[in-house]
Design a protein around this motif. Structure first.
Motif, mmCIF file in Angstrom:
data_model
loop_
_atom_site.group_PDB
_atom_site.id
_atom_site.type_symbol
_atom_site.label_atom_id
_atom_site.label_comp_id
_atom_site.label_asym_id
_atom_site.label_seq_id
_atom_site.Cartn_x
_atom_site.Cartn_y
_atom_site.Cartn_z
ATOM 1 N N PRO A 1 -1.702 6.580 -5.196
ATOM 2 C CA PRO A 1 -2.510 7.158 -6.268
ATOM 3 C C PRO A 1 -2.618 8.680 -6.149
ATOM 4 N N HIS A 2 -2.691 9.322 -7.277
ATOM 5 C CA HIS A 2 -2.885 10.773 -7.360
ATOM 6 C C HIS A 2 -1.743 11.537 -6.693
ATOM 7 N N ASN B 1 2.218 2.197 -3.406
ATOM 8 C CA ASN B 1 1.240 2.620 -4.402
ATOM 9 C C ASN B 1 0.531 3.868 -3.900
ATOM 10 N N LEU C 1 0.830 -1.212 0.000
ATOM 11 C CA LEU C 1 0.000 0.000 0.000
ATOM 12 C C LEU C 1 0.865 1.263 0.000
ATOM 13 N N GLU D 1 -6.969 5.752 -3.386
ATOM 14 C CA GLU D 1 -7.743 4.808 -4.194
ATOM 15 C C GLU D 1 -9.245 5.057 -4.095
ATOM 16 N N ALA D 2 -9.708 5.627 -2.976
ATOM 17 C CA ALA D 2 -11.140 5.691 -2.701
ATOM 18 C C ALA D 2 -11.738 7.087 -2.661
ATOM 19 N N ARG E 1 -16.541 3.020 1.350
ATOM 20 C CA ARG E 1 -15.451 3.290 0.405
ATOM 21 C C ARG E 1 -14.074 3.333 1.060
ATOM 22 N N GLY F 1 -2.203 5.830 0.509
ATOM 23 C CA GLY F 1 -2.484 4.977 -0.645
ATOM 24 C C GLY F 1 -3.925 4.515 -0.666
ATOM 25 N N VAL F 2 -4.422 4.065 0.471
ATOM 26 C CA VAL F 2 -5.820 3.639 0.565
ATOM 27 C C VAL F 2 -6.740 4.824 0.297
#
Length: 160
Positions: free
Chosen positions: A18-19, A16, A13, A75-76, A106, A71-72
């Motif tokens: 995201p954004h 990774n 996690l 993703e959401a 989420r 990371g979590v």
């Protein structure tokens, strides 16, 4: 026991994010720093007409736990409302400090960090990204930014 804290799932996690980065023209920006360790998250957002997160970017400099939580979150978060973010933050805090089950919906992926509850010195770094996101959304909505968390401090882009 520390090996359980930095499990393969947590490290995956953390790797990774995201954004990652910053938005060119954010409507709201939030920054949180964990006083104890210096973990830092800067979050930019824009909102859609319903006040939900439309675009999101995060610049996170944190330990593996803070990176994993970011990371979590990344993703959401697209499509999330302020209420969903507040609920996730509150459930995450209860999970870390009071034996709560953790976020649902989420943001249920944040439950992967449940073992952090046994390491109070790591709580603040785990919370910086979600706290910064809440501040960014509140700023974008023209709401006052809350500065009531003892573990972190807030500063906003352009604030005096």
């Amino acid at each position: 026991m520390i090996d359980e804290l930095y499990s393969a799932r947590i490290l995956k996690l953390a790797a990774n994010l995201p954004h990652s980065g910053r938005l060119a023209a954010p409507e709201g920006t939030g920054e949180r720093v964990a006083k104890l360790c210096g973990s830092r998250a800067v979050v930019d957002v824009t909102l859609d007409d319903a006040g939900r997160v439309e675009t999101f970017a995060q610049d996170v400099k944190a330990c593996a736990l803070g990176q994993a939580a970011a990371g979590v979150l990344g993703e959401a978060v697209i499509g999330a409302s302020l209420d969903e973010l507040v609920e996730a933050r509150d459930a995450m805090s209860a999970m870390l400090k009071a034996g709560g089950k953790g976020p649902t919906g989420r943001f249920e992926g944040l439950r992967a960090l449940k073992q952090v509850a046994d390491y109070p010195a790591r709580h603040a770094s785990t919370m910086v990204a979600i706290e910064a996101t809440l501040d960014a959304v509140r700023q974008a909505q023209g709401r006052p930014v809350t500065r009531d968390r003892a573990d972190t401090r807030t500063s906003l882009a352009g604030a005096a």
